[in-house]
Structure formats: structure tokens, C-alpha cells
Design an enzyme around this catalytic site. Structure first.
Site, PDB file in Angstrom:
ATOM      1  N   PRO A   4       0.823  -1.210   0.000  1.00 38.04           N
ATOM      2  CA  PRO A   4       0.000   0.000   0.000  1.00 38.04           C
ATOM      3  C   PRO A   4       0.856   1.260   0.000  1.00 38.04           C
ATOM      4  O   PRO A   4       1.961   1.257   0.548  1.00 38.04           O
ATOM      5  CB  PRO A   4      -0.814  -0.103   1.293  1.00 38.04           C
ATOM      6  CG  PRO A   4      -0.315  -1.269   2.049  1.00 38.04           C
ATOM      7  CD  PRO A   4       0.696  -2.003   1.227  1.00 38.04           C
ATOM      8  N   ASP A   5       0.370   2.334  -0.627  1.00 40.98           N
ATOM      9  CA  ASP A   5       1.082   3.616  -0.535  1.00 40.98           C
ATOM     10  C   ASP A   5       0.709   4.268   0.796  1.00 40.98           C
ATOM     11  O   ASP A   5       0.066   3.650   1.647  1.00 40.98           O
ATOM     12  CB  ASP A   5       0.784   4.510  -1.754  1.00 40.98           C
ATOM     13  CG  ASP A   5      -0.670   4.927  -1.851  1.00 40.98           C
ATOM     14  OD1 ASP A   5      -1.451   4.605  -0.931  1.00 40.98           O
ATOM     15  OD2 ASP A   5      -1.041   5.573  -2.848  1.00 40.98           O
ATOM     16  N   GLN A  27      11.737   7.008  -3.606  1.00 40.48           N
ATOM     17  CA  GLN A  27      11.433   7.261  -2.187  1.00 40.48           C
ATOM     18  C   GLN A  27      11.082   5.957  -1.492  1.00 40.48           C
ATOM     19  O   GLN A  27      10.892   5.916  -0.289  1.00 40.48           O
ATOM     20  CB  GLN A  27      10.224   8.200  -2.075  1.00 40.48           C
ATOM     21  CG  GLN A  27      10.477   9.568  -2.658  1.00 40.48           C
ATOM     22  CD  GLN A  27       9.187  10.354  -2.811  1.00 40.48           C
ATOM     23  OE1 GLN A  27       8.770  11.072  -1.919  1.00 40.48           O
ATOM     24  NE2 GLN A  27       8.556  10.224  -3.945  1.00 40.48           N
ATOM     25  N   ASN A  28      10.977   4.893  -2.286  1.00 40.55           N
ATOM     26  CA  ASN A  28      10.491   3.639  -1.724  1.00 40.55           C
ATOM     27  C   ASN A  28      11.576   2.894  -0.971  1.00 40.55           C
ATOM     28  O   ASN A  28      12.759   2.982  -1.302  1.00 40.55           O
ATOM     29  CB  ASN A  28       9.910   2.758  -2.828  1.00 40.55           C
ATOM     30  CG  ASN A  28       8.702   3.413  -3.464  1.00 40.55           C
ATOM     31  OD1 ASN A  28       8.097   4.283  -2.849  1.00 40.55           O
ATOM     32  ND2 ASN A  28       8.363   3.009  -4.664  1.00 40.55           N
ATOM     33  N   ILE A  29      11.124   2.143   0.020  1.00 38.23           N
ATOM     34  CA  ILE A  29      12.057   1.384   0.858  1.00 38.23           C
ATOM     35  C   ILE A  29      11.887  -0.108   0.606  1.00 38.23           C
ATOM     36  O   ILE A  29      12.378  -0.934   1.358  1.00 38.23           O
ATOM     37  CB  ILE A  29      11.826   1.724   2.356  1.00 38.23           C
ATOM     38  CG1 ILE A  29      10.331   1.601   2.704  1.00 38.23           C
ATOM     39  CG2 ILE A  29      12.328   3.126   2.665  1.00 38.23           C
ATOM     40  CD1 ILE A  29      10.023   1.851   4.175  1.00 38.23           C
ATOM     41  N   HIS A  75      15.205   7.553   0.595  1.00 39.48           N
ATOM     42  CA  HIS A  75      14.761   7.421   1.987  1.00 39.48           C
ATOM     43  C   HIS A  75      15.317   6.150   2.633  1.00 39.48           C
ATOM     44  O   HIS A  75      14.725   5.605   3.553  1.00 39.48           O
ATOM     45  CB  HIS A  75      13.223   7.459   2.054  1.00 39.48           C
ATOM     46  CG  HIS A  75      12.678   8.801   1.649  1.00 39.48           C
ATOM     47  ND1 HIS A  75      11.360   9.021   1.351  1.00 39.48           N
ATOM     48  CD2 HIS A  75      13.279  10.005   1.488  1.00 39.48           C
ATOM     49  CE1 HIS A  75      11.184  10.297   1.013  1.00 39.48           C
ATOM     50  NE2 HIS A  75      12.335  10.909   1.088  1.00 39.48           N
ATOM     51  N   CYS A  99      23.991   3.628  20.094  1.00 44.90           N
ATOM     52  CA  CYS A  99      25.460   3.565  19.977  1.00 44.90           C
ATOM     53  C   CYS A  99      25.915   3.378  18.528  1.00 44.90           C
ATOM     54  O   CYS A  99      27.095   3.431  18.233  1.00 44.90           O
ATOM     55  CB  CYS A  99      26.030   2.455  20.851  1.00 44.90           C
ATOM     56  SG  CYS A  99      25.775   0.802  20.190  1.00 44.90           S
ATOM     57  N   CYS A 103      24.451  -2.331  23.725  1.00 46.00           N
ATOM     58  CA  CYS A 103      23.945  -1.374  24.727  1.00 46.00           C
ATOM     59  C   CYS A 103      22.440  -1.485  24.972  1.00 46.00           C
ATOM     60  O   CYS A 103      21.880  -0.682  25.698  1.00 46.00           O
ATOM     61  CB  CYS A 103      24.292   0.045  24.297  1.00 46.00           C
ATOM     62  SG  CYS A 103      23.240   0.661  22.962  1.00 46.00           S
ATOM     63  N   GLU A 149      -3.295  11.567  -9.911  1.00 48.16           N
ATOM     64  CA  GLU A 149      -3.746  12.964  -9.964  1.00 48.16           C
ATOM     65  C   GLU A 149      -2.530  13.860 -10.183  1.00 48.16           C
ATOM     66  O   GLU A 149      -1.401  13.434  -9.972  1.00 48.16           O
ATOM     67  CB  GLU A 149      -4.500  13.361  -8.678  1.00 48.16           C
ATOM     68  CG  GLU A 149      -3.662  13.422  -7.411  1.00 48.16           C
ATOM     69  CD  GLU A 149      -3.481  12.074  -6.711  1.00 48.16           C
ATOM     70  OE1 GLU A 149      -4.264  11.156  -6.955  1.00 48.16           O
ATOM     71  OE2 GLU A 149      -2.513  11.954  -5.944  1.00 48.16           O
TER      72      GLU A 149
HETATM   73  P1  CNA Z   1       2.169   8.754  -1.206  1.00 49.12           P
HETATM   74  O1  CNA Z   1       2.179  10.044  -0.509  1.00 49.12           O
HETATM   75  O2  CNA Z   1       1.367   7.646  -0.618  1.00 49.12           O
HETATM   76  O3  CNA Z   1       1.647   9.037  -2.681  1.00 49.12           O
HETATM   77  C1  CNA Z   1       1.416   8.028  -3.611  1.00 49.12           C
HETATM   78  C2  CNA Z   1       0.909   8.672  -4.887  1.00 49.12           C
HETATM   79  O4  CNA Z   1       0.816   7.678  -5.881  1.00 49.12           O
HETATM   80  C3  CNA Z   1      -0.474   9.301  -4.763  1.00 49.12           C
HETATM   81  O5  CNA Z   1      -0.491  10.531  -5.442  1.00 49.12           O
HETATM   82  C4  CNA Z   1      -1.405   8.275  -5.436  1.00 49.12           C
HETATM   83  O6  CNA Z   1      -2.526   8.840  -6.042  1.00 49.12           O
HETATM   84  C5  CNA Z   1      -0.474   7.707  -6.490  1.00 49.12           C
HETATM   85  N1  CNA Z   1      -0.750   6.320  -6.846  1.00 49.12           N
HETATM   86  C6  CNA Z   1      -1.061   5.276  -6.045  1.00 49.12           C
HETATM   87  N2  CNA Z   1      -1.143   4.133  -6.752  1.00 49.12           N
HETATM   88  C7  CNA Z   1      -0.880   4.480  -8.047  1.00 49.12           C
HETATM   89  C8  CNA Z   1      -0.798   3.743  -9.258  1.00 49.12           C
HETATM   90  N3  CNA Z   1      -0.985   2.420  -9.292  1.00 49.12           N
HETATM   91  N4  CNA Z   1      -0.521   4.408 -10.393  1.00 49.12           N
HETATM   92  C9  CNA Z   1      -0.322   5.761 -10.397  1.00 49.12           C
HETATM   93  N5  CNA Z   1      -0.386   6.506  -9.271  1.00 49.12           N
HETATM   94  C10 CNA Z   1      -0.643   5.867  -8.114  1.00 49.12           C
HETATM   95  O7  CNA Z   1       3.655   8.192  -1.421  1.00 49.12           O
HETATM   96  P2  CNA Z   1       5.000   8.998  -1.755  1.00 49.12           P
HETATM   97  O8  CNA Z   1       5.935   8.000  -2.290  1.00 49.12           O
HETATM   98  O9  CNA Z   1       4.743  10.223  -2.527  1.00 49.12           O
HETATM   99  O10 CNA Z   1       5.447   9.440  -0.300  1.00 49.12           O
HETATM  100  C11 CNA Z   1       6.741   9.358   0.093  1.00 49.12           C
HETATM  101  C12 CNA Z   1       6.932   8.334   1.200  1.00 49.12           C
HETATM  102  C13 CNA Z   1       6.168   7.070   0.974  1.00 49.12           C
HETATM  103  C14 CNA Z   1       8.330   7.853   1.252  1.00 49.12           C
HETATM  104  O11 CNA Z   1       8.935   8.310   2.418  1.00 49.12           O
HETATM  105  C15 CNA Z   1       8.303   6.310   1.246  1.00 49.12           C
HETATM  106  O12 CNA Z   1       9.255   5.758   2.077  1.00 49.12           O
HETATM  107  C16 CNA Z   1       6.949   5.994   1.660  1.00 49.12           C
HETATM  108  N6  CNA Z   1       6.361   4.676   1.304  1.00 49.12           N
HETATM  109  C17 CNA Z   1       7.066   3.739   0.635  1.00 49.12           C
HETATM  110  C18 CNA Z   1       6.480   2.538   0.296  1.00 49.12           C
HETATM  111  C19 CNA Z   1       7.281   1.513  -0.453  1.00 49.12           C
HETATM  112  O13 CNA Z   1       8.467   1.382  -0.219  1.00 49.12           O
HETATM  113  N7  CNA Z   1       6.653   0.798  -1.387  1.00 49.12           N
HETATM  114  C20 CNA Z   1       5.150   2.294   0.629  1.00 49.12           C
HETATM  115  C21 CNA Z   1       4.454   3.281   1.324  1.00 49.12           C
HETATM  116  C22 CNA Z   1       5.070   4.469   1.661  1.00 49.12           C
END
Ligand code: CNA
Length: 279
Positions: free
Chosen positions: A37-38, A110-112, A130, A141, A165, A236
Site C-alpha cells: 500500500p502507498d 522514495q520507496n524502501i 529514503h 550507539c 547497549c 492525480e
Molecule cells: P504517497 O504520498 O502515498 O503518494 C502516492 C501517490 O501515488 C499518490 O499521489 C497516489 O494517487 C499515487 N498512486 C497510487 N497508486 C498508483 C498507481 N498504481 N498508479 C499511479 N499513481 C498511483 O507516497 P509517496 O511516495 O509520494 O510518499 C513518500 C513516502 C512514501 C516515502 O517516504 C516512502 O518511504 C513511503 N512509502 C514507501 C512505500 C514503499 O516502499 N513501497 C510504501 C508506502 C510508503
């Protein structure tokens, strides 16, 4: 209709004689189709799911001072996101395909979840802005803590504690209030210099699946010189794409649909399918 026109334009740019290099700027939306999930999508985002953990506010799960007093929510989330449980999406494989064709300059993510690596993108191209689960350290430590031990602890729902520690152990994921890895800044400085000195058709940036709300990452697309083509793929319009530049190409659709449409338009369908089947 304009989607089709923009797709043709992008395909033509990618196939042009200038052999443009692509810089990706990715967020959680590129991994939602992999089952992760995002943060912010209503009803399905992590912040929505985390309500059961009784957080004072959703972002607290990545807040260092909250973590120090209440580490459990983060470890629950870490178990959910831990690498090895998910397969890359079509968008990840599209990045790999561009690498194989010599058209990739960099992928800032930005993904982990490390899905760029799992898709076979080489480390030199990847900037995990990130951080990632690649290493863990004690927050007190700084001692290193093994991945196997960390994984075993969080999957057993136990708290990983430093062997020296007894401090809390955290993967090298950037929490709110922490600095980004040095590599993020050095690579961007290098790439921005290339963009600034290059001709307009030598680089294309593709921003995908991000709400562009977390800084400093969120400012990357706005720093791209105005003469270059910027592409947005997202559900969006976000960030600086809300103020349309004349040479922006905006695809308001899902990342995988975009990757598939573009690959088809480029005539690369069968090699794309082979690549995914092989991995
Ligand atoms: P966010 O803020 O959740 O934004 C996600 C964006 O993607 C939104 O604008 C959604 O509308 C859009 N979206 C979702 N699914 C789709 C899709 N299938 N196709 C097109 N657009 C889509 O996430 P951001 O990455 O902008 O925020 C940054 C954070 C999220 C970072 O610090 C990450 O570490 C963190 N994160 C990472 C993961 C991962 O590693 N997969 C998961 C969740 C959060």
C-alpha cells in the site's frame, strides 16, 4: 485522445536519434500493484491501515521521537514491508528495460521496498533517497545489527535490541527529521549539472506514483530546467505539475497501464514480456 497523442510523442522522443537518457523519480504508487500500500491513497493507504495501531497521527510511525517511546507500530509496519515478499511491478520492469537498452541515467526512489533492485536495476543507477532495509543500526550507539537477526525478531513480533547497549535497532530508513543519505545529494548534483548543460532532447525525467509531498525529494521535478521534457504518471496532478509547463507530458493513469501502453507504442512488447517472464 490527448493521452494517445502524448504517448506517441514520448515514444518518438525515446526512439529519436539523440538516444535520450531517462531519469526516474518514483514514489509508493509504483509499488501498489505489487501489493504494497502507498501512504496516502484513501481507504487503501498505509496511513489508513495503521489506524488499528492507535497512532496519535499517521506520520508518527516514521517519527524518531515517537519511535523511541513507542517502537511497536514501526516494527509491525516493517514486517509488512520487509523485502522478499513482493514482486516488482511493470513500471519497475520498464526501468530495467531502459537500463538494458542503455537509456537509463538514474532512478531516484522514495520507496524502501527495494523493488528496483529486485527487477534487476544495477545499484549504480539507483538512489534510495529514503534509505532501505539493507542495513540496521542501533539508534543509541550506532552498532550494526545483522539482517537475519532483525528479520527474525520482527517476524516473531519481538523488539530488536542492540547486543552491545540494548538500544533500539532500526533499519537505515530515513525517518522524519533525519537527513537523507549523502548519495542522494551527490547524485542529484551530478545529474542536475548534466541536465543544465545538455540539449533539450538529451534527457527525459519521468515522475511516477508520488504525491510529491515529502521534501527534499518533492522538489526534484521542479528543479529540472524548463527546456526539458518532464513526464508525470500519477492518479492525480501533483507538486509543480499543477502549474503546467508547455513541454510537460501528464498521464493521469496507473503506472503499470502507462508502462504497458508505452512499451506497446515503442514496439517492445515481446521483449518486455520475455524480461518479466525470465525474472
Ligand atoms: P504517497 O504520498 O502515498 O503518494 C502516492 C501517490 O501515488 C499518490 O499521489 C497516489 O494517487 C499515487 N498512486 C497510487 N497508486 C498508483 C498507481 N498504481 N498508479 C499511479 N499513481 C498511483 O507516497 P509517496 O511516495 O509520494 O510518499 C513518500 C513516502 C512514501 C516515502 O517516504 C516512502 O518511504 C513511503 N512509502 C514507501 C512505500 C514503499 O516502499 N513501497 C510504501 C508506502 C510508503
Amino acid at each position: 485522445m490527448s493521452h494517445q497523442k502524448d504517448l506517441k510523442k514520448l515514444a518518438a522522443l525515446l526512439k529519436s536519434k539523440s538516444q535520450p537518457k531517462v531519469i526516474f523519480m518514483l514514489g509508493a504508487g509504483v509499488s501498489t500493484s505489487s501489493g504494497i500500500p502507498d501512504f496516502r491513497s484513501p481507504d487503501t493507504g498505509l496511513y489508513h491501515n495503521l489506524q488499528s495501531l492507535n497512532l496519535p497521527y499517521a506520520e508518527a510511525v516514521f517519527d524518531l521521537s515517537f519511535f523511541k517511546s513507542t517502537p511497536k507500530p514501526f516494527y509491525t509496519l516493517a514486517q509488512e514491508l520487509y523485502p522478499g515478499q513482493y514482486v516488482p511491478s511493470k513500471l519497475h520492469y520498464f526501468v530495467r528495460l531502459l537500463q538494458d537498452k542503455g537509456l537509463l541515467q538514474r532512478v531516484y526512489t522514495q520507496n524502501i521496498d527495494t523493488l528496483e533492485r529486485v527487477a534487476g536495476v544495477e545499484n549504480d543507477f539507483i538512489v534510495e533517497a529514503h534509505g532501505s532495509f539493507a542495513e540496521n543500526h542501533c539508534i543509541k550507539c550506532g552498532d550494526k545489527y545483522s539482517n537475519d537477526e532483525f528479520k527474525a525478531k520482527i517476524f516473531a513480533k519481538e523488539i530488536p535490541k542492540c547486543l552491545k547497549c540494548k538500544g533500539l535497532v532500526k533499519p537505515d530508513i530515513v525517518f522524519f527529521g533525519e537527513g537523507l543519505p549523502e548519495r542522494f545529494f551527490t547524485c542529484w548534483e551530478e545529474d542536475l549539472e548534466l541536465l543544465e548543460s545538455a540539449k533539450d532532447d538529451e534527457y527525459i525525467t519521468i515522475t511516477a506514483g508520488t504525491s510529491l509531498t515529502v521534501y527534499p525529494f518533492a522538489s526534484l521535478p521542479s528543479e529540472v530546467p524548463k527546456s526539458h521534457n518532464r513526464v508525470l504518471v500519477n492518479k492525480e496532478k501533483v507538486g509543480s505539475f499543477k502549474q503546467n509547463r508547455t513541454n510537460d507530458l501528464v498521464f493521469l493513469k496507473d503506472c503499470d497501464g502507462f508502462a504497458q501502453d508505452l512499451v506497446d507504442e515503442l514496439g517492445w512488447t515481446s521483449e518486455f514480456e520475455e524480461l518479466i517472464a525470465k525474472e
